[in-house]
Design a protein around this motif. Structure first.
Motif, PDB file in Angstrom:
ATOM      1  N   VAL A 107       1.916 -10.428  -6.937  1.00 12.59           N
ATOM      2  CA  VAL A 107       2.039 -10.652  -5.491  1.00 12.59           C
ATOM      3  C   VAL A 107       1.003  -9.846  -4.726  1.00 12.59           C
ATOM      4  O   VAL A 107       0.344 -10.346  -3.814  1.00 12.59           O
ATOM      5  N   GLY A 108       0.838  -8.590  -5.112  1.00 13.55           N
ATOM      6  CA  GLY A 108      -0.095  -7.724  -4.412  1.00 13.55           C
ATOM      7  C   GLY A 108       0.610  -6.806  -3.443  1.00 13.55           C
ATOM      8  O   GLY A 108       1.804  -6.520  -3.587  1.00 13.55           O
ATOM      9  N   ASN A 109      -0.082  -6.347  -2.430  1.00 13.91           N
ATOM     10  CA  ASN A 109       0.473  -5.406  -1.466  1.00 13.91           C
ATOM     11  C   ASN A 109       1.341  -6.125  -0.427  1.00 13.91           C
ATOM     12  O   ASN A 109       0.925  -7.122   0.162  1.00 13.91           O
ATOM     13  N   VAL A 110       2.536  -5.597  -0.246  1.00 18.90           N
ATOM     14  CA  VAL A 110       3.452  -6.099   0.778  1.00 18.90           C
ATOM     15  C   VAL A 110       4.135  -4.912   1.435  1.00 18.90           C
ATOM     16  O   VAL A 110       4.102  -3.795   0.911  1.00 18.90           O
ATOM     17  N   LYS A 111       4.755  -5.152   2.569  1.00 23.48           N
ATOM     18  CA  LYS A 111       5.532  -4.114   3.221  1.00 23.48           C
ATOM     19  C   LYS A 111       6.891  -3.986   2.525  1.00 23.48           C
ATOM     20  O   LYS A 111       7.460  -4.980   2.052  1.00 23.48           O
ATOM     21  N   LEU A 112       7.399  -2.765   2.510  1.00 21.76           N
ATOM     22  CA  LEU A 112       8.673  -2.525   1.835  1.00 21.76           C
ATOM     23  C   LEU A 112       9.800  -3.344   2.450  1.00 21.76           C
ATOM     24  O   LEU A 112      10.662  -3.858   1.730  1.00 21.76           O
ATOM     25  N   TRP A 113       9.793  -3.510   3.762  1.00 23.44           N
ATOM     26  CA  TRP A 113      10.884  -4.252   4.397  1.00 23.44           C
ATOM     27  C   TRP A 113      10.863  -5.724   4.001  1.00 23.44           C
ATOM     28  O   TRP A 113      11.917  -6.387   4.020  1.00 23.44           O
ATOM     29  N   HIS A 114       9.698  -6.247   3.617  1.00 28.13           N
ATOM     30  CA  HIS A 114       9.627  -7.629   3.141  1.00 28.13           C
ATOM     31  C   HIS A 114      10.423  -7.793   1.849  1.00 28.13           C
ATOM     32  O   HIS A 114      11.181  -8.763   1.689  1.00 28.13           O
ATOM     33  N   VAL A 115      10.248  -6.851   0.929  1.00 27.92           N
ATOM     34  CA  VAL A 115      10.955  -6.898  -0.354  1.00 27.92           C
ATOM     35  C   VAL A 115      12.463  -6.824  -0.127  1.00 27.92           C
ATOM     36  O   VAL A 115      13.248  -7.612  -0.680  1.00 27.92           O
ATOM     37  N   THR A 116      12.885  -5.862   0.687  1.00 26.85           N
ATOM     38  CA  THR A 116      14.311  -5.664   0.946  1.00 26.85           C
ATOM     39  C   THR A 116      14.909  -6.868   1.658  1.00 26.85           C
ATOM     40  O   THR A 116      16.030  -7.288   1.350  1.00 26.85           O
ATOM     41  N   ALA A 117      14.166  -7.438   2.610  1.00 25.02           N
ATOM     42  CA  ALA A 117      14.672  -8.598   3.351  1.00 25.02           C
ATOM     43  C   ALA A 117      14.905  -9.789   2.428  1.00 25.02           C
ATOM     44  O   ALA A 117      15.919 -10.490   2.558  1.00 25.02           O
ATOM     45  N   ALA A 125      25.480  -2.396  -5.963  1.00 24.64           N
ATOM     46  CA  ALA A 125      25.808  -1.897  -4.624  1.00 24.64           C
ATOM     47  C   ALA A 125      25.121  -0.564  -4.363  1.00 24.64           C
ATOM     48  O   ALA A 125      24.528  -0.345  -3.299  1.00 24.64           O
ATOM     49  N   ALA A 126      25.208   0.355  -5.329  1.00 15.68           N
ATOM     50  CA  ALA A 126      24.569   1.667  -5.178  1.00 15.68           C
ATOM     51  C   ALA A 126      23.054   1.528  -5.120  1.00 15.68           C
ATOM     52  O   ALA A 126      22.376   2.246  -4.364  1.00 15.68           O
ATOM     53  N   ILE A 127      22.497   0.608  -5.904  1.00 13.67           N
ATOM     54  CA  ILE A 127      21.044   0.385  -5.906  1.00 13.67           C
ATOM     55  C   ILE A 127      20.589  -0.175  -4.564  1.00 13.67           C
ATOM     56  O   ILE A 127      19.559   0.239  -4.019  1.00 13.67           O
ATOM     57  N   MET A 128      21.370  -1.105  -4.008  1.00 11.58           N
ATOM     58  CA  MET A 128      21.041  -1.651  -2.692  1.00 11.58           C
ATOM     59  C   MET A 128      21.070  -0.564  -1.631  1.00 11.58           C
ATOM     60  O   MET A 128      20.257  -0.565  -0.704  1.00 11.58           O
ATOM     61  N   ALA A 129      22.002   0.373  -1.755  1.00 12.93           N
ATOM     62  CA  ALA A 129      22.085   1.470  -0.791  1.00 12.93           C
ATOM     63  C   ALA A 129      20.818   2.310  -0.815  1.00 12.93           C
ATOM     64  O   ALA A 129      20.278   2.676   0.237  1.00 12.93           O
ATOM     65  N   ILE A 130      20.323   2.601  -2.010  1.00 10.53           N
ATOM     66  CA  ILE A 130      19.104   3.401  -2.144  1.00 10.53           C
ATOM     67  C   ILE A 130      17.902   2.643  -1.599  1.00 10.53           C
ATOM     68  O   ILE A 130      17.065   3.198  -0.870  1.00 10.53           O
ATOM     69  N   LEU A 131      17.813   1.355  -1.925  1.00 13.83           N
ATOM     70  CA  LEU A 131      16.682   0.543  -1.465  1.00 13.83           C
ATOM     71  C   LEU A 131      16.682   0.407   0.058  1.00 13.83           C
ATOM     72  O   LEU A 131      15.645   0.578   0.711  1.00 13.83           O
ATOM     73  N   VAL A 132      17.827   0.084   0.638  1.00 15.87           N
ATOM     74  CA  VAL A 132      17.910  -0.088   2.090  1.00 15.87           C
ATOM     75  C   VAL A 132      17.713   1.242   2.803  1.00 15.87           C
ATOM     76  O   VAL A 132      17.120   1.294   3.889  1.00 15.87           O
ATOM     77  N   ALA A 133      18.184   2.327   2.205  1.00 15.05           N
ATOM     78  CA  ALA A 133      18.020   3.644   2.822  1.00 15.05           C
ATOM     79  C   ALA A 133      16.542   3.988   2.994  1.00 15.05           C
ATOM     80  O   ALA A 133      16.103   4.373   4.082  1.00 15.05           O
ATOM     81  N   VAL A 134      15.765   3.834   1.921  1.00 14.55           N
ATOM     82  CA  VAL A 134      14.343   4.183   2.008  1.00 14.55           C
ATOM     83  C   VAL A 134      13.594   3.177   2.878  1.00 14.55           C
ATOM     84  O   VAL A 134      12.621   3.522   3.558  1.00 14.55           O
ATOM     85  N   THR A 135      14.069   1.922   2.893  1.00 14.41           N
ATOM     86  CA  THR A 135      13.443   0.918   3.769  1.00 14.41           C
ATOM     87  C   THR A 135      13.709   1.239   5.234  1.00 14.41           C
ATOM     88  O   THR A 135      12.826   1.079   6.082  1.00 14.41           O
ATOM     89  N   THR A 136      14.921   1.686   5.531  1.00 12.97           N
ATOM     90  CA  THR A 136      15.251   2.080   6.900  1.00 12.97           C
ATOM     91  C   THR A 136      14.402   3.262   7.351  1.00 12.97           C
ATOM     92  O   THR A 136      13.959   3.320   8.503  1.00 12.97           O
ATOM     93  N   TYR A 137      14.159   4.171   6.430  1.00 15.91           N
ATOM     94  CA  TYR A 137      13.382   5.366   6.773  1.00 15.91           C
ATOM     95  C   TYR A 137      11.897   5.060   6.920  1.00 15.91           C
ATOM     96  O   TYR A 137      11.231   5.585   7.812  1.00 15.91           O
ATOM     97  N   SER A 138      11.366   4.194   6.025  1.00 12.91           N
ATOM     98  CA  SER A 138       9.935   3.890   6.072  1.00 12.91           C
ATOM     99  C   SER A 138       9.697   2.400   5.810  1.00 12.91           C
ATOM    100  O   SER A 138       9.210   2.018   4.735  1.00 12.91           O
ATOM    101  N   PRO A 139      10.037   1.531   6.772  1.00  6.30           N
ATOM    102  CA  PRO A 139       9.957   0.080   6.546  1.00  6.30           C
ATOM    103  C   PRO A 139       8.543  -0.448   6.353  1.00  6.30           C
ATOM    104  O   PRO A 139       8.349  -1.466   5.680  1.00  6.30           O
ATOM    105  N   LEU A 140       7.564   0.224   6.916  1.00  2.83           N
ATOM    106  CA  LEU A 140       6.183  -0.285   6.854  1.00  2.83           C
ATOM    107  C   LEU A 140       5.394   0.279   5.671  1.00  2.83           C
ATOM    108  O   LEU A 140       4.177   0.079   5.591  1.00  2.83           O
ATOM    109  N   MET A 141       6.071   0.960   4.763  1.00  2.00           N
ATOM    110  CA  MET A 141       5.389   1.477   3.577  1.00  2.00           C
ATOM    111  C   MET A 141       4.810   0.331   2.758  1.00  2.00           C
ATOM    112  O   MET A 141       5.469  -0.690   2.537  1.00  2.00           O
ATOM    113  N   ASN A 142       3.580   0.478   2.295  1.00  2.00           N
ATOM    114  CA  ASN A 142       2.956  -0.533   1.443  1.00  2.00           C
ATOM    115  C   ASN A 142       3.387  -0.336  -0.010  1.00  2.00           C
ATOM    116  O   ASN A 142       3.332   0.774  -0.531  1.00  2.00           O
TER     117      ASN A 142
END
Length: 286
Positions: free
Chosen positions: A157-167, A134-151
């Motif tokens: 797999v290669g390069n993907v957007k951060l929001w893809h991983v979280t989704a 739960a705490a790990i998901m909070a950290i992951l979603v927090a940074v994804t919310t702040y910078s969803p398009l981060m590579n």
């Protein structure tokens, strides 16, 4: 320098993320000794560690709303959680401070625990949860919310957007909600929700992690030794005797060597140090 000294040095020089991983691993080793049944092959966590949904249990043991977030019920559970924690921590600490990281980890674990208890009681279920997910998901979603398009670059797999991983992770949680470990998935989603809300409030000038800082400062001041009152002493002025310059030179040289080693760690990692450099850092840190 032996392995134990090496681990101590890494812990001392490492940031808050490495310390959190160390704490989770240490708690797992403790549980392996005291709570694992080798005959049955399962963990049996006591009610003063695992978070129970039973009011008669958690009301008398309120610390379990946090303690559950540092223990795991198997090596694979620990391994995959620490992989995601290391990944999300590196990204989160790119933008935010260590205090915010620690505050988010602890507050999200407590929030997820409360949601788990409420959810299970509303559904008339009974159970207990354990794990840092739960705490790990909070950290992951927090940074994804702040910078969803981060590579981000993933192995195989290669390069993907951060929001893809979280989704993908969130969708897997939703798909398994009714299949197994419903309590765990409730807490995961609650942690994700908390991470999202934390960033949205932070962007509006409200930092919830300061709640933890205030509490920690309060208890620190309670146990802090009172400062010795300053006594002013009047003395006749005398020109201070000149001190040898050599001591200052030695101190500066030593500090310069420490700085060079720390720069090397930041650029190439701790493992790039030679044995002599590790030994020098260990002795300097005493």
């Amino acid at each position: 320098m032996n392995i134990l000294d090496d681990l101590k040095l890494q812990y001392k020089l490492g940031g808050i993320a490495l310390k959190m991983i160390y704490w989770n691993v240490a708690c797992f080793l403790v549980s392996l000794v005291f709570f694992y049944s080798f005959k049955v092959g399962v963990f049996d966590f006591p009610s003063w560690i695992a978070l129970s949904s039973e009011p008669a249990v958690f009301v008398l043991k309120p610390w379990t709303f946090l303690s559950y977030a540092f223990f795991h019920d198997g090596f694979l559970h620990l391994f995959f959680n620490m992989m995601v924690l290391n990944f999300s921590s590196y990204l989160f600490l790119t933008f935010f401070s260590s205090k915010q990281y620690l505050g988010l980890y602890i507050l999200s674990a407590i929030f997820a625990g409360v949601i788990f208890v409420l959810g299970f009681n509303l559904m008339h279920y009974s159970g207990a949860i354990i794990g840092a997910s739960a705490a790990i998901m909070a950290i992951l979603v927090a940074v994804t919310t702040y910078s969803p398009l981060m590579n981000v670059r993933l192995l195989l797999v290669g390069n993907v957007k951060l929001w893809h991983v979280t989704a993908v992770i969130l969708i897997l949680d939703l798909m398994q909600f009714r299949l197994e470990n419903s309590g765990g998935h409730i807490s995961h989603l609650a942690g994700a929700f908390f991470g999202f809300v934390y960033i949205k409030l932070l962007q509006n000038g409200i930092d919830m992690s300061k709640i933890l800082s205030i509490v920690l400062d309060f208890f620190t001041n309670i146990f802090k030794k009172p400062a010795t009152p300053f006594k002013k002493v009047h003395k006749n002025y005398q020109k201070p005797a000149e001190r040898p310059v050599s001591k200052i030179v030695v101190k500066d040289k030593k500090q310069q060597q420490i700085d060079e080693i720390l720069d090397k760690i930041s650029q190439s990692g701790y493992d790039s140090l030679s044995q002599e450099e590790k030994e020098f850092l260990f002795q300097a840190g005493k």
